[in-house]
Write an enzyme that holds these catalytic residues in place. Structure first.
Site, PDB file in Angstrom:
ATOM      1  N   MET A 180      -3.408  -1.384  39.714  1.00  0.00           N
ATOM      2  CA  MET A 180      -4.566  -0.687  39.153  1.00  0.00           C
ATOM      3  C   MET A 180      -5.841  -1.214  39.790  1.00  0.00           C
ATOM      4  SD  MET A 180      -3.651  -0.682  35.114  1.00  0.00           S
ATOM      5  CE  MET A 180      -2.135   0.010  34.509  1.00  0.00           C
ATOM      6  N   THR A 227       0.269  -8.462  41.286  1.00  0.00           N
ATOM      7  CA  THR A 227       1.355  -9.413  41.026  1.00  0.00           C
ATOM      8  C   THR A 227       2.674  -8.805  41.500  1.00  0.00           C
ATOM      9  OG1 THR A 227       0.153 -10.164  39.078  1.00  0.00           O
ATOM     10  CG2 THR A 227       2.464 -10.783  39.203  1.00  0.00           C
ATOM     11  N   GLU A 287       1.937  -4.638  27.518  1.00  0.00           N
ATOM     12  CA  GLU A 287       1.578  -5.678  28.487  1.00  0.00           C
ATOM     13  C   GLU A 287       0.844  -6.825  27.788  1.00  0.00           C
ATOM     14  OE1 GLU A 287      -0.390  -4.119  31.924  1.00  0.00           O
ATOM     15  OE2 GLU A 287      -0.841  -6.104  32.740  1.00  0.00           O
ATOM     16  N   GLU A 329      -8.871  -2.749  41.908  1.00  0.00           N
ATOM     17  CA  GLU A 329      -9.414  -2.599  43.264  1.00  0.00           C
ATOM     18  C   GLU A 329     -10.653  -3.474  43.350  1.00  0.00           C
ATOM     19  OE1 GLU A 329     -10.216   1.475  44.260  1.00  0.00           O
ATOM     20  OE2 GLU A 329      -8.202   2.127  43.693  1.00  0.00           O
ATOM     21  N   SER A 367     -12.262  -4.401  35.270  1.00  0.00           N
ATOM     22  CA  SER A 367     -12.434  -3.986  33.878  1.00  0.00           C
ATOM     23  C   SER A 367     -12.783  -2.502  33.796  1.00  0.00           C
ATOM     24  CB  SER A 367     -13.568  -4.786  33.230  1.00  0.00           C
ATOM     25  OG  SER A 367     -13.315  -6.150  33.332  1.00  0.00           O
ATOM     26  N   HIS A 387      -3.593 -36.818  28.540  1.00  0.00           N
ATOM     27  CA  HIS A 387      -2.839 -37.412  29.651  1.00  0.00           C
ATOM     28  C   HIS A 387      -3.742 -38.280  30.542  1.00  0.00           C
ATOM     29  CE1 HIS A 387       0.365 -34.538  28.734  1.00  0.00           C
ATOM     30  NE2 HIS A 387       1.132 -35.102  29.640  1.00  0.00           N
ATOM     31  N   ILE A 409       2.454  -3.333  39.328  1.00  0.00           N
ATOM     32  CA  ILE A 409       1.442  -2.431  38.781  1.00  0.00           C
ATOM     33  C   ILE A 409       0.210  -2.592  39.656  1.00  0.00           C
ATOM     34  CG2 ILE A 409      -0.130  -2.063  36.830  1.00  0.00           C
ATOM     35  CD1 ILE A 409       2.377  -1.511  35.728  1.00  0.00           C
ATOM     36  N   GLY A 418      -6.065 -39.396  33.556  1.00  0.00           N
ATOM     37  CA  GLY A 418      -6.101 -39.003  34.971  1.00  0.00           C
ATOM     38  C   GLY A 418      -4.813 -38.353  35.441  1.00  0.00           C
ATOM     39  N   ALA A 430     -13.010  -2.042  41.057  1.00  0.00           N
ATOM     40  CA  ALA A 430     -12.464  -1.530  39.791  1.00  0.00           C
ATOM     41  C   ALA A 430     -11.542  -2.558  39.160  1.00  0.00           C
ATOM     42  CB  ALA A 430     -11.695  -0.233  40.028  1.00  0.00           C
TER      43      ALA A 430
HETATM   44  C1  LIG Z   1      -3.561 -13.796  39.107  1.00  0.00           C
HETATM   45  C2  LIG Z   1      -3.953 -12.384  38.819  1.00  0.00           C
HETATM   46  C3  LIG Z   1      -2.975 -11.419  38.704  1.00  0.00           C
HETATM   47  C4  LIG Z   1      -3.339 -10.086  38.481  1.00  0.00           C
HETATM   48  N1  LIG Z   1      -2.345  -9.125  38.456  1.00  0.00           N
HETATM   49  C5  LIG Z   1      -2.732  -7.819  38.467  1.00  0.00           C
HETATM   50  C6  LIG Z   1      -1.751  -6.796  38.652  1.00  0.00           C
HETATM   51  O1  LIG Z   1      -0.545  -7.058  38.770  1.00  0.00           O
HETATM   52  N2  LIG Z   1      -2.175  -5.524  38.724  1.00  0.00           N
HETATM   53  C7  LIG Z   1      -3.495  -5.173  38.596  1.00  0.00           C
HETATM   54  O2  LIG Z   1      -3.805  -3.993  38.675  1.00  0.00           O
HETATM   55  N3  LIG Z   1      -4.441  -6.131  38.399  1.00  0.00           N
HETATM   56  C8  LIG Z   1      -4.091  -7.425  38.332  1.00  0.00           C
HETATM   57  N4  LIG Z   1      -5.036  -8.408  38.181  1.00  0.00           N
HETATM   58  C9  LIG Z   1      -6.440  -8.007  38.052  1.00  0.00           C
HETATM   59  C10 LIG Z   1      -7.011  -8.209  36.668  1.00  0.00           C
HETATM   60  O3  LIG Z   1      -6.468  -7.289  35.772  1.00  0.00           O
HETATM   61  C11 LIG Z   1      -8.531  -8.122  36.793  1.00  0.00           C
HETATM   62  O4  LIG Z   1      -8.968  -9.264  37.497  1.00  0.00           O
HETATM   63  C12 LIG Z   1      -9.215  -8.007  35.443  1.00  0.00           C
HETATM   64  O5  LIG Z   1      -8.955  -6.765  34.863  1.00  0.00           O
HETATM   65  C13 LIG Z   1     -10.734  -8.204  35.553  1.00  0.00           C
HETATM   66  O6  LIG Z   1     -11.284  -7.375  36.521  1.00  0.00           O
HETATM   67  P1  LIG Z   1     -12.262  -8.016  37.623  1.00  0.00           P
HETATM   68  O7  LIG Z   1     -11.569  -9.160  38.229  1.00  0.00           O
HETATM   69  O8  LIG Z   1     -12.705  -6.929  38.527  1.00  0.00           O
HETATM   70  O9  LIG Z   1     -13.490  -8.578  36.810  1.00  0.00           O
HETATM   71  P2  LIG Z   1     -14.786  -7.749  36.322  1.00  0.00           P
HETATM   72  O10 LIG Z   1     -14.356  -6.476  35.720  1.00  0.00           O
HETATM   73  O11 LIG Z   1     -15.755  -7.715  37.449  1.00  0.00           O
HETATM   74  O12 LIG Z   1     -15.336  -8.704  35.184  1.00  0.00           O
HETATM   75  C14 LIG Z   1     -16.179  -9.834  35.449  1.00  0.00           C
HETATM   76  C15 LIG Z   1     -16.657 -10.396  34.115  1.00  0.00           C
HETATM   77  O13 LIG Z   1     -17.442  -9.404  33.449  1.00  0.00           O
HETATM   78  C16 LIG Z   1     -16.938  -9.180  32.155  1.00  0.00           C
HETATM   79  N5  LIG Z   1     -17.105  -7.790  31.766  1.00  0.00           N
HETATM   80  C17 LIG Z   1     -16.803  -6.671  32.468  1.00  0.00           C
HETATM   81  N6  LIG Z   1     -17.059  -5.582  31.749  1.00  0.00           N
HETATM   82  C18 LIG Z   1     -17.502  -6.002  30.539  1.00  0.00           C
HETATM   83  C19 LIG Z   1     -17.935  -5.360  29.341  1.00  0.00           C
HETATM   84  N7  LIG Z   1     -17.901  -4.029  29.211  1.00  0.00           N
HETATM   85  N8  LIG Z   1     -18.346  -6.116  28.318  1.00  0.00           N
HETATM   86  C20 LIG Z   1     -18.377  -7.465  28.407  1.00  0.00           C
HETATM   87  N9  LIG Z   1     -17.981  -8.134  29.503  1.00  0.00           N
HETATM   88  C21 LIG Z   1     -17.556  -7.414  30.552  1.00  0.00           C
HETATM   89  C22 LIG Z   1     -15.445  -9.533  32.260  1.00  0.00           C
HETATM   90  O14 LIG Z   1     -14.916  -9.817  30.977  1.00  0.00           O
HETATM   91  C23 LIG Z   1     -15.507 -10.738  33.164  1.00  0.00           C
HETATM   92  O15 LIG Z   1     -15.819 -11.874  32.415  1.00  0.00           O
HETATM   93  C24 LIG Z   1      -4.695  -9.739  38.341  1.00  0.00           C
HETATM   94  C25 LIG Z   1      -5.679 -10.738  38.430  1.00  0.00           C
HETATM   95  C26 LIG Z   1      -5.324 -12.030  38.691  1.00  0.00           C
HETATM   96  C27 LIG Z   1      -6.426 -13.055  38.833  1.00  0.00           C
END
Ligand SMILES: Cc1cc2nc3c(=O)[nH]c(=O)nc-3n(C[C@H](O)[C@H](O)[C@H](O)COP(=O)(O)OP(=O)(O)OC[C@H]3O[C@@H](n4cnc5c(N)ncnc54)[C@H](O)[C@@H]3O)c2cc1C
Length: 368
Positions: free
Chosen positions: A113, A146, A233, A115, A120, A329, A111, A331, A118
């Protein structure tokens, strides 16, 4: 019977490979066809499309629980999530074209999504798909994907209409990546946990895909399709959370019976017993809530708000418990060779992906 089969397969085929998978930042390529051969992929997809035909999410839950129980990271849930997008929105012909190969592990799903701008906020998606005759021409990049390095079928979120502001211009397009000009996979991202899973950046440079690969019926449905499918999901994340919490309690209970300090097993300290009693209770509460969600999902009655509650509460609970168990556990808990240390690092991301727990609370708050 299904659980026994899954457990035996994972113990024999995947568990012994984990250290190597962690080192190489992903599973072996043939792990997918082996999983397909063992019948653990697409277990809740109808057998008319090559799926398990078990028909319910309970089968998926069993696979996820057994993976967590064995401490194995393998992106089969992403495979299922992609399959369910296809099942829900693709044409009959496309379902027969893609799903049986996914069930056999010949196609590996991802998946895409997120960027750089982009996560949240999906309004920030900048990857575009421009219609050109019978094709879409895709430009842009994705991150945190992933299964990224092995992915041969990607459910890609794009802007089909850059002129439309916000989420209305988003669409989902299925991209088959084999020998696809302009498509490139970046290196595996250097994560703090989940080392056995490949998480990558993907790049699209004038990539052409058939216009029919749009998950339709028309452009601009992407966001509503994601909203419809995300509870699935989120439930998968909840299953892993509970299974991991249960495993943490089990391995820590064993550890504190064996390890001694001040001339007696750690379990004989009241603090150890009380902490483990709290953890066991919370894991049990999580299990009851999760099972209720699974039952409701199978009955077609799991609403978005409850799915968000499950994702947020169960993953918070998982991290809390694993942290307490690591503390017991000492250390050794901080050493990667001990499963609890790896579980601690691996668990952390559960509160972040599939929608952060803060976003889950936003969703829940809309129902107040
Ligand atoms: C190991 C791993 C695997 C992943 N796998 C996938 C995948 O397969 N496909 C895919 O598309 N994505 C994947 N992701 C991405 C993941 O879905 C995003 O990292 C996640 O949605 C958060 O987006 P961001 O990292 O841009 O954080 P941001 O959106 O920048 O958020 C930063 C902080 O701000 C907070 N925040 C943002 N908006 C709000 C709001 N409106 N109110 C309150 N707090 C807010 C968030 O909760 C967070 O604490 C993966 C990420 C990781 C680390």
């Amino acid at each position: 019977m299904f659980r026994t089969t899954v457990r035996q397969f994972i113990q024999k085929e995947f568990a012994p490979q984990q250290a190597r998978w962690r080192q190489q930042h992903g599973p072996d390529a043939d792990a997918w066809t082996r999983a397909g051969g063992a019948g653990i992929l697409l277990t809740d997809v109808p057998d008319a499309y090559g799926g398990g035909g078990g028909g319910t999410f309970a089968y998926e839950a069993v696979v996820l629980e057994e993976l967590a129980r064995a401490g194995v990271h393998f992106g089969s849930s992403i495979q299922s999530i992609v399959a369910h997008y296809i099942l829900a929105y693709a044409t009959e012909e496309q379902k027969h074209h893609w799903l049986p190969r996914m069930a056999r592990g010949e196609l590996v799903g991802a998946i895409a999504m997120s960027e750089p701008a982009a996560g949240s906020d999906l309004q920030g998606i900048q990857t575009t798909a421009r219609r050109d005759g019978q094709c879409y021409v895709i430009n842009g990049s994705k991150t945190f994907v992933t299964n990224g390095s092995h992915a041969s079928i990607i459910c890609l979120a794009v802007k089909t209409d850059p002129k439309v502001a916000g989420l209305k211009g988003l669409s989902l397009i299925i991209v088959e990546t084999k020998d696809l000009p302009g498509y490139r996979v970046g290196g595996s991202l250097d994560k703090i946990g989940m080392h056995a899973q490949d998480t990558c950046e993907l790049f699209f440079d004038d990539v052409r895909v058939p216009a029919a690969n749009l998950l339709g019926p028309t452009e601009g449905k992407g966001f509503s399709q994601m909203m419809e499918r995300l509870p699935y999901e989120r439930l998968t994340v909840g299953v892993t959370a509970v299974a991991t919490a249960e495993r943490a309690v089990a391995i820590t209970t064993k550890y504190v019976k064996e390890r001694t300090a001040f001339g007696k097993p750690l379990l004989e300290f009241q603090n150890t017993r009380f902490k483990l009693a709290e953890c066991k209770t919370e894991a049990h509460i999580g299990r009851v809530f999760l099972d209720s969600c699974i039952e409701r999902f199978i009955a077609g009655q799991l609403d978005d708000v409850t799915a968000a509650m499950a994702k947020y509460w169960l993953t918070d609970c998982q991290c809390r418990l694993v942290d307490e168990c690591l503390q017991l556990h000492g250390g050794y808990g901080y050493m990667m060779e001990y499963p609890i240390g790896r579980m601690w690092a691996d668990s952390r991301v559960q509160r972040i992906y599939a929608g952060t727990n803060e976003i889950m609370k936003e969703l829940i708050s809309w129902s107040l």
